[in-house]
Design an enzyme around this catalytic site. Structure first.
Site, mmCIF file in Angstrom:
data_model
loop_
_atom_site.group_PDB
_atom_site.id
_atom_site.type_symbol
_atom_site.label_atom_id
_atom_site.label_comp_id
_atom_site.label_asym_id
_atom_site.label_seq_id
_atom_site.Cartn_x
_atom_site.Cartn_y
_atom_site.Cartn_z
ATOM 1 N N PRO A 203 0.810 -1.216 0.000
ATOM 2 C CA PRO A 203 0.000 0.000 0.000
ATOM 3 C C PRO A 203 0.852 1.279 0.000
ATOM 4 C CG PRO A 203 0.215 -0.773 2.238
ATOM 5 C CD PRO A 203 1.087 -1.664 1.390
ATOM 6 N N LYS A 228 4.654 -5.148 -6.454
ATOM 7 C CA LYS A 228 3.722 -4.184 -7.038
ATOM 8 C C LYS A 228 3.415 -3.145 -5.970
ATOM 9 C CE LYS A 228 -0.412 -3.031 -7.231
ATOM 10 N NZ LYS A 228 -0.206 -1.582 -7.354
ATOM 11 N N GLU A 231 0.252 2.541 -6.899
ATOM 12 C CA GLU A 231 0.509 3.526 -7.962
ATOM 13 C C GLU A 231 0.615 4.929 -7.371
ATOM 14 O OE1 GLU A 231 -2.647 4.763 -10.571
ATOM 15 O OE2 GLU A 231 -4.127 3.698 -9.416
ATOM 16 N N GLY A 281 -2.674 -4.294 2.674
ATOM 17 C CA GLY A 281 -3.628 -3.336 2.125
ATOM 18 C C GLY A 281 -4.996 -3.543 2.743
ATOM 19 N N ALA A 284 -10.787 -5.663 1.832
ATOM 20 C CA ALA A 284 -11.556 -6.028 0.644
ATOM 21 C C ALA A 284 -10.638 -6.610 -0.445
ATOM 22 C CB ALA A 284 -12.297 -4.803 0.112
ATOM 23 N N GLY A 286 -7.610 -7.789 -0.002
ATOM 24 C CA GLY A 286 -6.997 -8.998 0.560
ATOM 25 C C GLY A 286 -7.880 -10.219 0.351
ATOM 26 N N GLU A 303 -1.717 -8.797 5.352
ATOM 27 C CA GLU A 303 -1.705 -7.787 6.422
ATOM 28 C C GLU A 303 -2.782 -6.785 6.057
ATOM 29 O OE1 GLU A 303 0.042 -7.787 9.102
ATOM 30 O OE2 GLU A 303 1.641 -9.222 8.708
ATOM 31 N N CYS A 337 -2.529 1.156 9.652
ATOM 32 C CA CYS A 337 -3.441 0.051 10.000
ATOM 33 C C CYS A 337 -3.498 -0.157 11.496
ATOM 34 C CB CYS A 337 -2.960 -1.218 9.325
ATOM 35 S SG CYS A 337 -1.213 -1.510 9.655
ATOM 36 N N GLU A 434 -12.368 1.412 9.845
ATOM 37 C CA GLU A 434 -11.192 2.294 9.952
ATOM 38 C C GLU A 434 -11.515 3.659 9.365
ATOM 39 O OE1 GLU A 434 -7.041 0.184 8.876
ATOM 40 O OE2 GLU A 434 -8.525 0.115 7.304
HETATM 41 P P1 NAP Z 1 -5.628 -1.127 -1.108
HETATM 42 O O1 NAP Z 1 -6.524 -0.262 -1.864
HETATM 43 O O2 NAP Z 1 -6.089 -2.484 -0.738
HETATM 44 O O3 NAP Z 1 -4.290 -1.219 -1.956
HETATM 45 C C1 NAP Z 1 -3.181 -1.980 -1.530
HETATM 46 C C2 NAP Z 1 -2.427 -2.468 -2.750
HETATM 47 O O4 NAP Z 1 -3.263 -3.363 -3.479
HETATM 48 C C3 NAP Z 1 -2.050 -1.358 -3.716
HETATM 49 O O5 NAP Z 1 -0.813 -1.650 -4.290
HETATM 50 C C4 NAP Z 1 -3.152 -1.442 -4.749
HETATM 51 O O6 NAP Z 1 -2.769 -0.936 -6.005
HETATM 52 C C5 NAP Z 1 -3.325 -2.946 -4.833
HETATM 53 N N1 NAP Z 1 -4.576 -3.406 -5.400
HETATM 54 C C6 NAP Z 1 -5.790 -2.807 -5.425
HETATM 55 N N2 NAP Z 1 -6.678 -3.606 -6.072
HETATM 56 C C7 NAP Z 1 -6.016 -4.721 -6.458
HETATM 57 C C8 NAP Z 1 -6.364 -5.909 -7.161
HETATM 58 N N3 NAP Z 1 -7.604 -6.112 -7.602
HETATM 59 N N4 NAP Z 1 -5.410 -6.837 -7.393
HETATM 60 C C9 NAP Z 1 -4.152 -6.638 -6.964
HETATM 61 N N5 NAP Z 1 -3.752 -5.540 -6.282
HETATM 62 C C10 NAP Z 1 -4.674 -4.598 -6.030
HETATM 63 O O7 NAP Z 1 -5.153 -0.459 0.250
HETATM 64 P P2 NAP Z 1 -4.539 1.000 0.435
HETATM 65 O O8 NAP Z 1 -5.629 1.981 0.378
HETATM 66 O O9 NAP Z 1 -3.366 1.202 -0.471
HETATM 67 O O10 NAP Z 1 -3.941 0.893 1.909
HETATM 68 C C11 NAP Z 1 -4.686 1.140 3.034
HETATM 69 C C12 NAP Z 1 -5.128 -0.150 3.688
HETATM 70 O O11 NAP Z 1 -3.980 -0.955 3.981
HETATM 71 C C13 NAP Z 1 -5.800 0.073 5.017
HETATM 72 O O12 NAP Z 1 -6.926 -0.760 5.135
HETATM 73 C C14 NAP Z 1 -4.731 -0.333 6.023
HETATM 74 O O13 NAP Z 1 -5.247 -0.735 7.270
HETATM 75 C C15 NAP Z 1 -4.058 -1.439 5.307
HETATM 76 N N6 NAP Z 1 -2.712 -1.649 5.836
HETATM 77 C C16 NAP Z 1 -2.490 -2.764 6.580
HETATM 78 C C17 NAP Z 1 -1.245 -2.977 7.136
HETATM 79 C C18 NAP Z 1 -0.974 -4.203 7.968
HETATM 80 O O14 NAP Z 1 0.194 -4.476 8.216
HETATM 81 N N7 NAP Z 1 -1.975 -4.940 8.408
HETATM 82 C C19 NAP Z 1 -0.219 -2.051 6.930
HETATM 83 C C20 NAP Z 1 -0.474 -0.920 6.159
HETATM 84 C C21 NAP Z 1 -1.738 -0.730 5.612
HETATM 85 P P3 NAP Z 1 -2.991 0.598 -6.418
HETATM 86 O O15 NAP Z 1 -2.721 1.442 -5.211
HETATM 87 O O16 NAP Z 1 -2.015 0.789 -7.489
HETATM 88 O O17 NAP Z 1 -4.416 0.694 -6.852
#
Ligand code: NAP
Length: 534
Positions: A203, A228, A231, A281, A284, A286, A303, A337, A434
């Site tokens: 993320p 990856k 972006e 990330g 959803a 995940g 995660e 997170c 969140e």
């Molecule tokens: P996100 O929208 O799920 O994106 C995470 C990654 O997944 C990005 O690289 C995104 O690409 C990619 N992605 C989106 N759709 C995808 C698909 N269909 N197939 C493959 N990859 C896909 O999450 P975010 O908004 O970047 O991050 C915030 C979230 O991360 C929060 O919910 C936070 O709690 C969680 N997080 C968890 C931890 C932990 O250790 N548990 C740590 C940090 C963050 P693009 O950005 O290029 O669209």
């Protein structure tokens, strides 16, 4: 540390590299139908020139050791969230580039996995040394594309590099096992071997650390990776990948593709050569990746999102509780997170805590992350601000009261006022999901049992915090909380030496520590028979 008070880096359309090398104080850029005039501070220029000199400003993907554009030349823009300016264009890659990256990683796996642990360890150590040597540039890059204050960004570099250092050390400790045989003519062994090619999806909120937390142990175990990054923040990932090459890590071991997330994700999922998906990330996405991994039965670690309770008991030290809650809530503008999502305060200390906490929140300085004294930068984008606004509206419509903040900051863009809101109830969105922003929702409770029930009333289970001076209570409550991490009288708990990860829908597996290595290893049982013959 260079402080970039007036770091307004003027960039419109075109590569960062070109504009950053302009040797002028005042740059005017005519972009299609309008003229932008911005000041580039001397300090910003020196950041740019240092990034250039060290070769850290990469704006292409990395496949098989070569820097490449998207095959159809499409690009996406990377923005500075504090100013809205375009920092750079990077390739908008998809399935074809990802398949090539997978092939490179697959080819490189053969030789990388055959190196001795000591050899892999030395490469990782070199990479760590380079990350630390370039700490300032990397920190500045993080602030530029992600917005967090420079002090926090530098902290992320140390934290993120720590995973590489730890993995370099741990590489040498991937022990197998010998099992006492139940039969006299047999010997039984357990070998640990690298799982293979790893797809690592990360993320934007920790552009460096979320990558090193995966790639460090993967490489240490003998795996190769296709990364990856988001972006939204690809530049830090590309800079880290450049340093992996400078460290001598062979071509193909580390690959980076970015662009169309679902195309890249689908290619990683469909490939039989990719044996593991590691994702950080949203819950959803995940879940989608977990379901998609079923087709080729990949190993998966996730995660995901949290909904951290921060519980302040009557017997807490007020100063410690205020300081800890502030750190757990407002770090990275509330965009982690493990950020406290609900602040549960016992009735006996409620008034005192709310007063002291609100006072501390009022003092948080908001601004561009390069400005000295700033502790809260912008949110990542407009969508993030709108999410905060909708959660607040929902809470207010159901009876919550804004004590502080509660609106966009006068700085504009995606800056939001540090906010404290009371009378929050379990059914409000602020309690259920969140908020991922600088909003501290306060909930009042009476008994320890009630606090535990409220805290566990969620599908998430990543981090929880408790503040108490009662040692028995700290054990009791830590044991009762359905969470992967618990901070007792401490608001920041993550370190490379301890296992990080969630329970329930916050994830699968652990990152960091010796336990994090297992995510990249397969166990092989070998039975050696016929031992009694000569
Ligand atoms: P996100 O929208 O799920 O994106 C995470 C990654 O997944 C990005 O690289 C995104 O690409 C990619 N992605 C989106 N759709 C995808 C698909 N269909 N197939 C493959 N990859 C896909 O999450 P975010 O908004 O970047 O991050 C915030 C979230 O991360 C929060 O919910 C936070 O709690 C969680 N997080 C968890 C931890 C932990 O250790 N548990 C740590 C940090 C963050 P693009 O950005 O290029 O669209």
């Amino acid at each position: 540390m260079a402080t970039l008070k007036a770091a307004r880096i003027s960039i419109m359309a075109g590569r960062f590299t070109k504009l950053m090398s302009r040797p002028r104080r005042l740059v005017s850029v005519r972009a299609s139908d309008h003229l932008l005039t911005r000041q580039i501070s001397t300090e910003a220029e020196s950041v740019a020139s240092r990034l250039h000199k060290s070769g850290l400003l990469r704006t292409q993907g990395l496949i098989g050791g070569k820097w490449v554009d998207a095959y159809d030349r499409k690009t996406i823009k990377v923005y500075n969230p504090a100013t809205g300016e375009v920092i750079a264009d990077v390739p908008c890659m998809g399935g074809r580039e990802t398949n090539d990256a997978i092939s490179s990683a697959y080819e490189a796996f053969y030789s990388w996995s055959k190196l001795t642990a000591a050899e892999r360890s030395r490469y990782l150590r070199k990479w760590y040394d380079l990350l630390i040597a370039h700490r300032e540039e990397l920190g500045q890059l993080i602030t530029l594309e992600q917005g967090k204050p420079i002090k926090e960004a530098l902290g992320e570099v140390s934290y993120g590099a720590g995973f590489i250092e730890f993995s370099a050390e741990e590489a040498k400790r991937v022990y197998g096992d010998i099992i006492p045989s139940p039969l006299a003519d047999r010997r039984l062994f357990v070998l640990k071997q690298p799982v293979g090619v790893v797809g690592a999806i990360t993320p934007w909120n920790f552009p460096l650390a979320m990558i090193t937390r995966k790639v460090g142990p993967a490489l240490a175990c003998g795996c190769t990776v296709v990364i990856k990054p988001s972006e939204i923040t690809p530049l830090t990932a590309l800079a880290a990948a450049e340093l992996s090459l400078q460290a001598g890590i062979p071509p193909g071991v580390v690959n980076v593709v970015m662009g169309n997330a679902s195309d890249i994700g689908d290619s990683l999922l469909a490939s039989t050569q990719v044996r593991k998906i590691t994702f950080t990330g949203s819950t959803a996405v995940g879940k989608k990746l977990m379901a998609g991994s079923a087709g080729t039965v990949k190993k998966v670690s996730l995660e995901l999102g949290g909904n951290a309770p921060c519980i302040v008991f009557d017997d807490a030290d007020l100063d410690v509780a205020v300081k800890g809650t502030l750190a757990a809530k407002f770090r990275n503008s509330g965009q982690t997170c493990v950020c406290a999502n609900r602040v549960l305060v016992q009735e006996g200390i409620y008034e005192k805590f709310v007063n002291a906490f609100s006072k501390a929140v009022q003092n948080l300085q908001v601004g561009d992350g390069f400005t000295e004294g700033v502790v809260q930068g912008p949110l990542i984008n407009e969508a993030a601000v709108q999410k905060v606004e909708s959660f607040l509206q929902d809470a207010i419509s159901k009876g919550a009261k804004v004590l502080l903040g509660g609106k966009r900051h006068s700085l504009g863009m995606s800056f939001y006022e540090p906010t404290v809101i009371s009378d929050v109830k379990g059914e409000m969105l602020l309690s259920r999901e969140e908020v991922f922003g600088p909003v501290a929702p306060l909930l009042r409770f009476k008994t320890e049992d009630e606090a535990i029930r409220l805290a566990n009333d969620t599908n998430a289970g990543l981090a929880a915090y408790i503040f108490t001076n009662n040692i028995q209570r700290s054990w009791r409550v830590s044991e009762a909380l359905e969470y992967g991490l618990v901070g007792v009288n401490e608001g920041i708990v993550s370190t490379e030496v301890a296992p990080f990860g969630g329970v329930k829908q916050s994830g699968l597996g652990r990152e960091g520590s010796k336990y994090g290595m297992d995510e990249y290893l397969e166990m092989k049982y070998v039975c050696l028979g016929n031992m009694n013959s000569n």
